[in-house]
Design a protein around this motif. Sequence first.
Motif, PDB file in Angstrom:
ATOM      1  N   GLN A  65     -50.306 -32.565  21.587  1.00 55.95           N
ATOM      2  CA  GLN A  65     -50.085 -31.117  22.452  1.00 55.95           C
ATOM      3  C   GLN A  65     -50.439 -31.485  23.904  1.00 55.95           C
ATOM      4  OE1 GLN A  65     -52.895 -31.511  20.078  1.00 55.95           O
ATOM      5  NE2 GLN A  65     -54.798 -30.792  21.008  1.00 55.95           N
ATOM      6  N   TYR A  66     -51.105 -32.791  24.242  1.00 56.94           N
ATOM      7  CA  TYR A  66     -51.236 -33.190  25.824  1.00 56.94           C
ATOM      8  C   TYR A  66     -50.121 -34.389  26.056  1.00 56.94           C
ATOM      9  CZ  TYR A  66     -55.909 -31.181  24.556  1.00 56.94           C
ATOM     10  OH  TYR A  66     -56.822 -30.323  24.290  1.00 56.94           O
ATOM     11  N   PHE A  67     -49.033 -34.219  25.289  1.00 58.51           N
ATOM     12  CA  PHE A  67     -47.967 -35.300  25.895  1.00 58.51           C
ATOM     13  C   PHE A  67     -47.705 -35.047  27.304  1.00 58.51           C
ATOM     14  CE2 PHE A  67     -43.504 -35.897  26.891  1.00 58.51           C
ATOM     15  CZ  PHE A  67     -43.456 -37.287  26.313  1.00 58.51           C
ATOM     16  N   ASP A  68     -47.580 -33.593  27.745  1.00 57.96           N
ATOM     17  CA  ASP A  68     -46.879 -33.573  29.290  1.00 57.96           C
ATOM     18  C   ASP A  68     -48.095 -34.123  30.234  1.00 57.96           C
ATOM     19  OD1 ASP A  68     -45.046 -32.463  28.284  1.00 57.96           O
ATOM     20  OD2 ASP A  68     -45.765 -30.218  28.830  1.00 57.96           O
ATOM     21  N   THR A  69     -49.370 -34.031  29.916  1.00 54.18           N
ATOM     22  CA  THR A  69     -50.507 -34.357  30.619  1.00 54.18           C
ATOM     23  C   THR A  69     -50.489 -35.948  30.760  1.00 54.18           C
ATOM     24  OG1 THR A  69     -52.108 -33.861  29.194  1.00 54.18           O
ATOM     25  CG2 THR A  69     -51.739 -32.260  30.865  1.00 54.18           C
ATOM     26  N   TRP A  70     -50.360 -36.300  29.679  1.00 55.07           N
ATOM     27  CA  TRP A  70     -50.340 -37.823  29.372  1.00 55.07           C
ATOM     28  C   TRP A  70     -49.286 -38.719  30.063  1.00 55.07           C
ATOM     29  CZ3 TRP A  70     -46.350 -40.605  26.514  1.00 55.07           C
ATOM     30  CH2 TRP A  70     -46.879 -42.029  26.324  1.00 55.07           C
ATOM     31  N   LEU A  71     -48.087 -37.920  30.116  1.00 60.32           N
ATOM     32  CA  LEU A  71     -46.849 -38.373  30.980  1.00 60.32           C
ATOM     33  C   LEU A  71     -47.162 -38.342  32.516  1.00 60.32           C
ATOM     34  CD1 LEU A  71     -44.093 -39.597  30.379  1.00 60.32           C
ATOM     35  CD2 LEU A  71     -43.131 -37.144  30.459  1.00 60.32           C
ATOM     36  N   VAL A  72     -47.654 -37.291  32.845  1.00 58.34           N
ATOM     37  CA  VAL A  72     -48.258 -37.164  34.165  1.00 58.34           C
ATOM     38  C   VAL A  72     -49.227 -38.141  34.651  1.00 58.34           C
ATOM     39  CG1 VAL A  72     -49.378 -35.472  36.191  1.00 58.34           C
ATOM     40  CG2 VAL A  72     -47.582 -34.576  34.427  1.00 58.34           C
ATOM     41  N   ARG A  73     -50.075 -38.476  33.878  1.00 61.15           N
ATOM     42  CA  ARG A  73     -51.142 -39.420  34.240  1.00 61.15           C
ATOM     43  C   ARG A  73     -50.577 -40.821  34.122  1.00 61.15           C
ATOM     44  NH1 ARG A  73     -55.301 -40.009  37.047  1.00 61.15           N
ATOM     45  NH2 ARG A  73     -56.462 -42.025  36.402  1.00 61.15           N
ATOM     46  N   ILE A  74     -49.725 -40.957  33.544  1.00 58.16           N
ATOM     47  CA  ILE A  74     -48.864 -42.408  33.714  1.00 58.16           C
ATOM     48  C   ILE A  74     -48.157 -42.428  35.118  1.00 58.16           C
ATOM     49  CG2 ILE A  74     -46.972 -43.750  32.825  1.00 58.16           C
ATOM     50  CD1 ILE A  74     -47.702 -42.795  29.868  1.00 58.16           C
ATOM     51  N   MET A  75     -47.635 -41.514  35.295  1.00 60.19           N
ATOM     52  CA  MET A  75     -47.063 -41.082  36.835  1.00 60.19           C
ATOM     53  C   MET A  75     -47.708 -41.236  37.858  1.00 60.19           C
ATOM     54  SD  MET A  75     -43.890 -41.074  38.402  1.00 60.19           S
ATOM     55  CE  MET A  75     -42.892 -40.319  37.472  1.00 60.19           C
ATOM     56  N   ILE A  76     -49.017 -40.747  37.625  1.00 61.79           N
ATOM     57  CA  ILE A  76     -49.918 -40.898  38.782  1.00 61.79           C
ATOM     58  C   ILE A  76     -50.225 -42.315  38.847  1.00 61.79           C
ATOM     59  CG2 ILE A  76     -52.207 -40.284  39.706  1.00 61.79           C
ATOM     60  CD1 ILE A  76     -51.424 -37.093  38.605  1.00 61.79           C
ATOM     61  N   ASN A  77     -50.730 -42.745  37.790  1.00 61.11           N
ATOM     62  CA  ASN A  77     -51.122 -44.282  37.925  1.00 61.11           C
ATOM     63  C   ASN A  77     -50.283 -45.248  38.583  1.00 61.11           C
ATOM     64  OD1 ASN A  77     -53.821 -43.725  36.767  1.00 61.11           O
ATOM     65  ND2 ASN A  77     -53.325 -43.984  34.716  1.00 61.11           N
ATOM     66  N   TYR A  78     -48.967 -44.910  37.972  1.00 58.96           N
ATOM     67  CA  TYR A  78     -47.792 -45.818  38.669  1.00 58.96           C
ATOM     68  C   TYR A  78     -47.755 -45.516  40.052  1.00 58.96           C
ATOM     69  CZ  TYR A  78     -43.139 -47.424  39.779  1.00 58.96           C
ATOM     70  OH  TYR A  78     -42.176 -48.323  40.434  1.00 58.96           O
ATOM     71  N   CYS A  79     -47.768 -44.395  40.675  1.00 62.12           N
ATOM     72  CA  CYS A  79     -47.642 -44.102  41.951  1.00 62.12           C
ATOM     73  C   CYS A  79     -48.864 -44.655  42.970  1.00 62.12           C
ATOM     74  CB  CYS A  79     -47.558 -42.439  42.317  1.00 62.12           C
ATOM     75  SG  CYS A  79     -45.998 -41.894  41.617  1.00 62.12           S
ATOM     76  N   ILE A  80     -50.213 -44.617  42.308  1.00 64.15           N
ATOM     77  CA  ILE A  80     -50.976 -45.101  42.926  1.00 64.15           C
ATOM     78  C   ILE A  80     -51.049 -46.528  43.041  1.00 64.15           C
ATOM     79  CG2 ILE A  80     -53.583 -45.659  42.938  1.00 64.15           C
ATOM     80  CD1 ILE A  80     -54.156 -42.471  41.666  1.00 64.15           C
ATOM     81  N   ASP A  81     -50.490 -47.116  41.967  1.00 63.26           N
ATOM     82  CA  ASP A  81     -50.517 -48.752  41.969  1.00 63.26           C
ATOM     83  C   ASP A  81     -49.663 -49.023  42.822  1.00 63.26           C
ATOM     84  OD1 ASP A  81     -52.442 -49.003  40.073  1.00 63.26           O
ATOM     85  OD2 ASP A  81     -51.053 -49.207  38.407  1.00 63.26           O
ATOM     86  N   GLU A  82     -48.274 -48.260  42.935  1.00 59.99           N
ATOM     87  CA  GLU A  82     -47.184 -48.644  43.986  1.00 59.99           C
ATOM     88  C   GLU A  82     -47.708 -48.556  45.433  1.00 59.99           C
ATOM     89  OE1 GLU A  82     -44.077 -49.854  43.598  1.00 59.99           O
ATOM     90  OE2 GLU A  82     -45.043 -50.287  41.542  1.00 59.99           O
ATOM     91  N   LEU A  83     -48.706 -47.477  45.766  1.00 60.17           N
ATOM     92  CA  LEU A  83     -48.923 -47.398  47.061  1.00 60.17           C
ATOM     93  C   LEU A  83     -49.958 -48.520  47.432  1.00 60.17           C
ATOM     94  CD1 LEU A  83     -49.638 -43.471  47.268  1.00 60.17           C
ATOM     95  CD2 LEU A  83     -47.894 -44.692  48.409  1.00 60.17           C
ATOM     96  N   LYS A  84     -50.953 -49.000  46.695  1.00 56.19           N
ATOM     97  CA  LYS A  84     -51.458 -49.902  46.816  1.00 56.19           C
ATOM     98  C   LYS A  84     -50.906 -51.314  47.119  1.00 56.19           C
ATOM     99  CE  LYS A  84     -55.459 -48.619  43.864  1.00 56.19           C
ATOM    100  NZ  LYS A  84     -56.256 -48.770  42.732  1.00 56.19           N
ATOM    101  N   LYS A  85     -49.824 -51.419  46.270  1.00 58.88           N
ATOM    102  CA  LYS A  85     -48.686 -52.757  46.452  1.00 58.88           C
ATOM    103  C   LYS A  85     -48.310 -52.508  47.899  1.00 58.88           C
ATOM    104  CE  LYS A  85     -47.179 -53.373  41.922  1.00 58.88           C
ATOM    105  NZ  LYS A  85     -46.132 -53.293  40.692  1.00 58.88           N
ATOM    106  N   LYS A  86     -47.743 -51.544  48.297  1.00 57.71           N
ATOM    107  CA  LYS A  86     -47.016 -51.320  49.474  1.00 57.71           C
ATOM    108  C   LYS A  86     -47.988 -51.676  50.548  1.00 57.71           C
ATOM    109  CE  LYS A  86     -43.224 -48.275  48.598  1.00 57.71           C
ATOM    110  NZ  LYS A  86     -42.847 -46.767  48.682  1.00 57.71           N
ATOM    111  N   SER A  87     -49.131 -51.308  50.653  1.00 53.98           N
ATOM    112  CA  SER A  87     -50.131 -51.271  51.703  1.00 53.98           C
ATOM    113  C   SER A  87     -50.647 -52.852  51.803  1.00 53.98           C
ATOM    114  CB  SER A  87     -51.538 -50.208  51.304  1.00 53.98           C
ATOM    115  OG  SER A  87     -52.317 -50.891  50.616  1.00 53.98           O
TER     116      SER A  87
END
Length: 175
Positions: A65-87
Amino acid sequence: MDKQKLIKASKAGDDDAFYQLIVENKEKLYKIAYSYLRNEEDALEAIQEVTCRAYMRFGKLKEDQYFDTWLVRIMINYCIDELKKKSRFFNQEINLNNSKIFRNDEDVINYNQYGLQPVLDEMEPKIRSIIELKYFHDFTITEIARTIERPEGTVKTWLNKGLKVLRSYLEKEGD
């Protein structure tokens, strides 16, 4: 097919069912990726990468039942990692001044339209994320708590802290 059947079919190896789950969440994932990465190409690349990561880790999903929030969490973690790489790579502050967030298909919200860009840029990332998820992506406190893996009380505290900062900023700007 309903979501629970799609999840069960995906776990059983049905790639079409997994694809359908991703399609159902594609718009939400794009909005979140764009709000973090501020670039259409990066947001689309994020969707591809998150789809791949979710597919590879699908067996680790504990509660269906938490598939959607699990998927969003993966997205947020990916985005934060990308921002860290860019900086790190550019060794400079990431310019977020032209940020736009999609509220729905037809409406584009620009933080500067509300005069919020300067204060949002100065906020702690965790507080900014909660403000964005709550007010620009219409997440509930419960959904935010599941997404960022923190208790609801912590989310409420951080949200309150962010709102105080926004209120203070707007009162100062109103003078």
